[in-house]
Design a protein around this motif. Structure first.
Motif, short mmCIF file in Angstrom:
data_model
loop_
_atom_site.label_atom_id
_atom_site.label_comp_id
_atom_site.label_asym_id
_atom_site.label_seq_id
_atom_site.Cartn_x
_atom_site.Cartn_y
_atom_site.Cartn_z
N ASP A 24 0.84 -1.20 0.00
CA ASP A 24 0.00 0.00 0.00
C ASP A 24 0.88 1.25 0.00
N ASP A 25 0.37 2.31 -0.59
CA ASP A 25 1.09 3.58 -0.67
C ASP A 25 0.50 4.62 0.28
N VAL A 26 1.38 5.44 0.86
CA VAL A 26 0.97 6.61 1.62
C VAL A 26 1.69 7.81 1.02
N VAL A 27 0.97 8.90 0.88
CA VAL A 27 1.50 10.12 0.29
C VAL A 27 1.83 11.10 1.41
N LEU A 28 3.02 11.67 1.37
CA LEU A 28 3.37 12.83 2.20
C LEU A 28 3.43 14.01 1.26
N CYS A 29 2.66 15.05 1.55
CA CYS A 29 2.60 16.16 0.60
C CYS A 29 2.83 17.51 1.25
N ASP A 30 3.23 18.46 0.42
CA ASP A 30 3.47 19.82 0.88
C ASP A 30 2.16 20.61 0.92
N GLY A 110 12.89 7.03 -6.36
CA GLY A 110 12.56 7.13 -7.77
C GLY A 110 11.88 8.47 -7.99
N SER A 111 11.54 8.75 -9.22
CA SER A 111 10.85 10.01 -9.51
C SER A 111 9.64 9.74 -10.39
N ILE A 112 8.70 10.67 -10.33
CA ILE A 112 7.48 10.53 -11.11
C ILE A 112 7.01 11.92 -11.54
N GLU A 113 6.58 12.03 -12.77
CA GLU A 113 6.11 13.29 -13.34
C GLU A 113 4.91 13.80 -12.53
N ARG A 114 4.77 15.10 -12.46
CA ARG A 114 3.77 15.75 -11.59
C ARG A 114 2.35 15.20 -11.77
N PHE A 115 1.83 15.14 -12.98
CA PHE A 115 0.45 14.70 -13.17
C PHE A 115 0.30 13.19 -12.94
N ALA A 116 1.34 12.43 -13.25
CA ALA A 116 1.33 10.99 -12.94
C ALA A 116 1.35 10.80 -11.41
N PHE A 117 2.04 11.70 -10.71
CA PHE A 117 2.06 11.66 -9.24
C PHE A 117 0.63 11.83 -8.72
N TYR A 118 -0.10 12.82 -9.23
CA TYR A 118 -1.48 13.06 -8.79
C TYR A 118 -2.33 11.81 -9.00
N GLU A 119 -2.20 11.19 -10.17
CA GLU A 119 -2.99 9.99 -10.46
C GLU A 119 -2.66 8.86 -9.49
N ARG A 120 -1.38 8.66 -9.26
CA ARG A 120 -0.97 7.59 -8.34
C ARG A 120 -1.41 7.90 -6.91
N ALA A 121 -1.36 9.16 -6.52
CA ALA A 121 -1.77 9.57 -5.18
C ALA A 121 -3.25 9.27 -4.94
N ARG A 122 -4.07 9.43 -5.96
CA ARG A 122 -5.51 9.14 -5.82
C ARG A 122 -5.77 7.66 -5.53
N LYS A 123 -4.83 6.80 -5.89
CA LYS A 123 -4.97 5.36 -5.68
C LYS A 123 -4.29 4.89 -4.39
N ALA A 124 -3.70 5.83 -3.65
CA ALA A 124 -2.98 5.49 -2.42
C ALA A 124 -3.94 5.08 -1.32
N TYR A 125 -3.39 4.53 -0.27
CA TYR A 125 -4.20 4.22 0.91
C TYR A 125 -4.60 5.51 1.60
N ALA A 126 -3.64 6.44 1.75
CA ALA A 126 -3.92 7.68 2.47
C ALA A 126 -2.98 8.79 2.02
N VAL A 127 -3.40 10.02 2.33
CA VAL A 127 -2.60 11.21 2.08
C VAL A 127 -2.39 11.91 3.42
#
Length: 149
Positions: A24-30, A110-127
């Motif tokens: 599962d993914d968790v996003v840490l965001c600014d 790793g790195s991910i392009e900004r809009f691809a990051f948004y898409e992947r973040a929407r599929k995460a477990y939590a932000v």
């Protein structure tokens, strides 16, 4: 307060980190990330907060209780700078240092392009929103496993 638990990890964050499973993914965001609207689309469905700290300090807290996924090459992804994907700003260097300290070795993000990051973040477990005000202080952490004794 709990002994041996980073005081930044509030009950909601601890619940989410504990409930997450391997992979599962968790996003840490600014503070500039569209955290609330993205979080509503995640598994948890609501935004979590670790306020008034940098991304690196929030990463240290999360990594104090959550293992990274050793079954993937890059269990942490950073948002790429638009037009300069190979540039790594200070905020990302600081989070990299926290990853290396938590893991006891160098483990590059790793790195991910900004809009691809948004898409992947929407599929995460939590932000988890932090108080990070520097640009590109956004990361995705993939949860690993704890080996049996």
């Amino acid at each position: 307060m709990l002994k041996s638990i980073d005081p930044l990890l509030n009950a909601d964050v601890l619940y989410a980190l504990r409930a997450m499973g391997h992979g599962d993914d968790v996003v840490l965001c600014d503070t500039n990330f569209p955290a609330d609207s993205v979080a509503r689309q995640t598994v948890l469905g609501r935004l979590l907060r670790i306020d008034n700290v940098t991304a690196a300090r929030a990463a240290r807290a999360v990594l104090s209780v959550m293992p990274l996924d050793a079954f993937v090459e890059t269990p942490v992804l950073r948002m790429e700078i638009v037009g300069r994907p190979d540039e790594i700003p200070d905020v990302q260097r600081e989070v990299q240092a926290e990853i290396d300290a938590a893991e006891g070795r160098s483990w590059p993000m790793g790195s991910i392009e900004r809009f691809a990051f948004y898409e992947r973040a929407r599929k995460a477990y939590a932000v988890i929103a932090t108080g990070e005000r520097r640009f590109y202080g956004c990361f995705i952490f993939k949860k690993g496993v704890i080996a049996p004794d």
